[in-house]
Motif scaffolding. Structure first.
Motif, PDB file in Angstrom:
ATOM      1  N   ARG B  97      64.504   6.895 -38.492  1.00  0.00           N
ATOM      2  CA  ARG B  97      63.547   7.371 -39.371  1.00  0.00           C
ATOM      3  C   ARG B  97      62.957   6.234 -40.052  1.00  0.00           C
ATOM      4  NH1 ARG B  97      61.811  12.184 -38.950  1.00  0.00           N
ATOM      5  NH2 ARG B  97      61.189  12.185 -41.252  1.00  0.00           N
ATOM      6  N   GLU B  98      63.989   5.582 -40.467  1.00  0.00           N
ATOM      7  CA  GLU B  98      63.499   4.896 -41.679  1.00  0.00           C
ATOM      8  C   GLU B  98      62.867   3.471 -40.903  1.00  0.00           C
ATOM      9  OE1 GLU B  98      66.761   2.917 -43.750  1.00  0.00           O
ATOM     10  OE2 GLU B  98      65.675   2.087 -45.345  1.00  0.00           O
ATOM     11  N   ALA B 100      61.426   3.333 -38.234  1.00  0.00           N
ATOM     12  CA  ALA B 100      60.280   3.753 -37.471  1.00  0.00           C
ATOM     13  C   ALA B 100      59.103   4.063 -38.618  1.00  0.00           C
ATOM     14  CB  ALA B 100      60.468   4.860 -36.574  1.00  0.00           C
ATOM     15  N   LEU B 102      58.897   6.555 -40.713  1.00  0.00           N
ATOM     16  CA  LEU B 102      58.682   8.052 -41.031  1.00  0.00           C
ATOM     17  C   LEU B 102      59.339   8.439 -42.244  1.00  0.00           C
ATOM     18  CD1 LEU B 102      59.882   8.994 -37.191  1.00  0.00           C
ATOM     19  CD2 LEU B 102      57.555   8.652 -38.010  1.00  0.00           C
ATOM     20  N   GLU B 104      59.145   8.083 -46.732  1.00  0.00           N
ATOM     21  CA  GLU B 104      58.427   7.536 -47.541  1.00  0.00           C
ATOM     22  C   GLU B 104      59.450   6.332 -48.287  1.00  0.00           C
ATOM     23  OE1 GLU B 104      55.636   9.504 -50.814  1.00  0.00           O
ATOM     24  OE2 GLU B 104      57.734  10.110 -51.134  1.00  0.00           O
ATOM     25  N   VAL B 105      58.920   5.512 -48.787  1.00  0.00           N
ATOM     26  CA  VAL B 105      59.848   4.408 -49.270  1.00  0.00           C
ATOM     27  C   VAL B 105      59.263   3.870 -50.495  1.00  0.00           C
ATOM     28  CG1 VAL B 105      60.942   3.552 -47.173  1.00  0.00           C
ATOM     29  CG2 VAL B 105      58.544   2.643 -47.843  1.00  0.00           C
ATOM     30  N   ILE B 158      51.532   1.893 -41.740  1.00  0.00           N
ATOM     31  CA  ILE B 158      51.266   1.143 -40.440  1.00  0.00           C
ATOM     32  C   ILE B 158      52.791   1.190 -39.727  1.00  0.00           C
ATOM     33  CG2 ILE B 158      50.711  -1.086 -39.490  1.00  0.00           C
ATOM     34  CD1 ILE B 158      48.458   0.365 -40.718  1.00  0.00           C
ATOM     35  N   VAL B 159      52.473   1.825 -38.324  1.00  0.00           N
ATOM     36  CA  VAL B 159      53.595   1.674 -37.680  1.00  0.00           C
ATOM     37  C   VAL B 159      53.314   1.066 -36.342  1.00  0.00           C
ATOM     38  CG1 VAL B 159      54.755   4.067 -38.850  1.00  0.00           C
ATOM     39  CG2 VAL B 159      53.101   3.954 -36.827  1.00  0.00           C
ATOM     40  N   GLU B 227      55.029   7.912 -45.826  1.00  0.00           N
ATOM     41  CA  GLU B 227      55.792   7.730 -44.576  1.00  0.00           C
ATOM     42  C   GLU B 227      54.363   7.824 -43.619  1.00  0.00           C
ATOM     43  OE1 GLU B 227      55.880  10.325 -46.452  1.00  0.00           O
ATOM     44  OE2 GLU B 227      55.387  12.270 -45.463  1.00  0.00           O
ATOM     45  N   TYR B 228      54.916   7.842 -42.181  1.00  0.00           N
ATOM     46  CA  TYR B 228      53.805   7.826 -41.195  1.00  0.00           C
ATOM     47  C   TYR B 228      53.574   9.239 -41.073  1.00  0.00           C
ATOM     48  CZ  TYR B 228      51.737   7.935 -36.377  1.00  0.00           C
ATOM     49  OH  TYR B 228      50.848   8.094 -35.225  1.00  0.00           O
ATOM     50  N   GLU B 229      52.325   9.842 -41.328  1.00  0.00           N
ATOM     51  CA  GLU B 229      52.204  11.352 -41.637  1.00  0.00           C
ATOM     52  C   GLU B 229      52.130  12.081 -40.268  1.00  0.00           C
ATOM     53  OE1 GLU B 229      48.508  11.175 -43.686  1.00  0.00           O
ATOM     54  OE2 GLU B 229      49.623  11.411 -45.577  1.00  0.00           O
ATOM     55  N   THR B 230      51.692  11.493 -39.270  1.00  0.00           N
ATOM     56  CA  THR B 230      51.314  12.438 -37.963  1.00  0.00           C
ATOM     57  C   THR B 230      52.302  12.520 -37.013  1.00  0.00           C
ATOM     58  OG1 THR B 230      50.095  10.475 -37.280  1.00  0.00           O
ATOM     59  CG2 THR B 230      48.475  12.042 -37.945  1.00  0.00           C
ATOM     60  N   ILE B 231      53.247  13.109 -37.526  1.00  0.00           N
ATOM     61  CA  ILE B 231      54.511  13.277 -36.775  1.00  0.00           C
ATOM     62  C   ILE B 231      54.265  13.894 -35.307  1.00  0.00           C
ATOM     63  CG2 ILE B 231      56.690  14.741 -36.631  1.00  0.00           C
ATOM     64  CD1 ILE B 231      56.718  12.719 -38.853  1.00  0.00           C
TER      65      ILE B 231
END
Lengths: 255, 252
Positions: B97-98, B100, B102, B104-105, B158-159, B227-231
């Motif tokens: 998850r980190e 990718a 997904l 928040e950092v 950005i992912v 984090e990338y929001e649109t899970i």
């Protein structure tokens, strides 16, 4: 008699000059007033136009926020139901670890850790003669593929992820920390939606022509684009430089 | 005398034409004034609605973080603490998850802000005075090439599946409309990032006349990147990716 006539003539001329001055002054004043009115009118129109733009922008923002909020709400609902499901399983003593395995598999594919395959596109990129390829050409192709909807991309069998560096040194191009000679061809592979293969090839041909026009004739770029029934894109090792997270901390810490 | 008369008549004619023009504009203006009043009311209403939606967004994000933590804690609660295999699996999932994007950092990094030329005039200013998708992609690439470990554009992470492209006058990022100014956040080696930004030839050129693009970069400690929001879209993002078997994977 003569003097009287001359006096009258002078009076007439003075009167005419006076009249003319009055007429011209009146016209000048009217013109100035009209000019001011015109300027004010244009200014008011500009304000009205600005208001209209402001409203459109606001409405777009509102729409965008509303759409996003609905999506976030769905995401929270999904998470909530996952928690509920797990709680029920805990109560019934029936934990299904397959759920974690399935999630791990799905996210590994998303993160680029897992090798994937499907129909796609291959682009072979090189330079004619003694010229060496620059990193920007590779980036152009990769970014174009990305914008065209490619779901996985590799450059010389290096999986391209969000933090993949594509950087030129004097003799090489560094991708994910691995050096590839600039004098050799670069093979870029992408898995794309099958129904869009043709349109993507067409878009890449357009990019190829645009790049050819940018470069002078002595440094001709060579780009071979082909559709593939099956493209295999390797996963990236977890210890790759592209996955370095030593500078990242979880945000909830120390908050 | 006749010449003067003609001149005066001509002047009066011009004045009358201008008066007619102003008068007609004035009537149009009066008619649209009612619309304008409605417009102001609509602007006010839209502003209020936007503030409300922004508050809802904040609450949704807080809820998400709490739910995510709850789920994570729950998994550790339900697994067998003595089973190394299960613990390893949970650790792997968290790590995936980190990387990718997904989660928040937070870390030290840089915020770059770019915007179109102030008072951009399409008739006299060059098109390069406007910020396009390519300008943003260029900066993201520049930051990544200089060691950025997490990047966001207007708070959109950005992912791998991120796409940045123009649709009309707006830039779409992660399928969401974004408007200038564009704020690009990056966590990475601060000195290297700053040096690369300050020496970048393209942005040095774009900041000068006639382009006058607005550009600034500032180093920030403890910068938070979403984090990338649109899970929900992950499934769609990997729709065409079939897992390859070891036999199919090309040797490097």
């Amino acid at each position: 008699m003569g003097i009287f006539k001359q006096d009258n003539q002078i009076k007439g001329v003075v009167m005419r000059i006076k009249n003319s001055i009055i007429k011209y002054s009146a016209i000048t004043i009217i013109a100035v007033i009209l000019g001011i009115a015109l300027a004010l009118q244009i200014k008011t129109s500009n304000i009205a136009a600005h208001e209209s733009i402001d409203l459109t922008e606001l409405q777009n923002n509102v729409r965008s926020y509303a759409e996003k909020n609905a999506e976030l709400n769905d995401r929270n609902k999904e998470l909530y139901s996952e928690i509920e499901k797990l709680r029920n399983a805990q109560l019934e003593g029936d934990i299904n670890y397959q759920d974690i395995l399935a999630e791990q598999e799905r996210l590994s594919v998303f993160a680029g850790l897992t090798a994937v395959q499907n129909s796609g596109i291959t682009v072979t990129l090189g330079m004619a003669g003694q010229s060496m390829i620059t990193d920007s050409y590779i980036r152009f192709v990769v970014n174009e593929l990305n914008a065209l909807g490619a779901q996985a991309i590799s450059i010389n069998e290096q999986r391209k992820v969000a933090t993949t560096e594509i950087r030129a040194s004097s003799e090489n191009i560094i991708i994910n920390g691995v050096a590839y000679p600039r004098s050799e061809d670069f093979i870029i592979k992408a898995i794309v939606p099958p129904e869009q293969q043709d349109s993507i090839v067409l878009a890449l041909e357009t990019l190829k022509n645009a790049l050819k026009e940018q470069i002078d004739s002595e440094q001709q770029i060579e780009m071979i684009i082909s559709k593939e029934q099956k493209v295999v894109i390797p996963g990236l090792n977890e210890d790759s430089i592209a996955y370095k997270t030593n500078l990242l901390n979880p945000a909830e810490d120390n908050e | 005398m006749t010449k003067n008369k003609i001149l005066i008549q001509l002047a009066i004619t011009i004045i009358l034409i201008i008066s007619g023009f102003i008068l007609s504009r004035h009537f149009t203006q009066i008619r649209s004034e009612m619309d304008s009043t409605l417009n102001l009311a609509a602007i006010q209403e839209a502003r209020l609605e936007l503030v409300e939606l922004q508050n809802v967004r904040k609450n949704l994000e807080i809820d998400y973080k709490n739910l995510r933590k709850e789920l994570n804690d729950l998994w550790y609660e339900v697994i067998d603490a003595d089973d190394d295999e299960q613990l390893e699996l949970l650790y792997k999932l968290a790590r995936t998850r980190e990387i990718a994007g997904l989660t928040e950092v937070k870390g030290n990094g840089v915020i770059v802000t770019i915007n179109d030329k102030e008072n951009y005039d399409p008739l006299s200013d060059p098109i390069q005075s406007l910020i396009h998708d390519q300008n943003i992609i260029y900066l993201v690439d520049l930051l990544v090439d200089n060691g950025a470990q997490a990047v966001s554009v207007n708070d959109l992470r950005i992912v791998n599946s991120s796409q940045i492209f123009c649709i009309g006058t707006t830039v779409l990022c992660n399928n969401q409309r974004t408007i200038p100014p564009y704020e690009i956040k990056a966590i990475g080696p601060q000195d290297q990032l700053k040096a690369a930004l300050d020496a970048d030839p393209l942005y040095l050129k774009l900041q000068k006349e006639p382009y006058s693009v607005r550009f600034s970069s500032v180093l920030v400690n403890d910068l938070v990147i979403n984090e990338y929001e649109t899970i929900g879209t992950i499934t769609k993002d990997i729709e065409y990716l079939k897992i390859a078997t070891d036999y199919e994977i090309p040797k490097k």
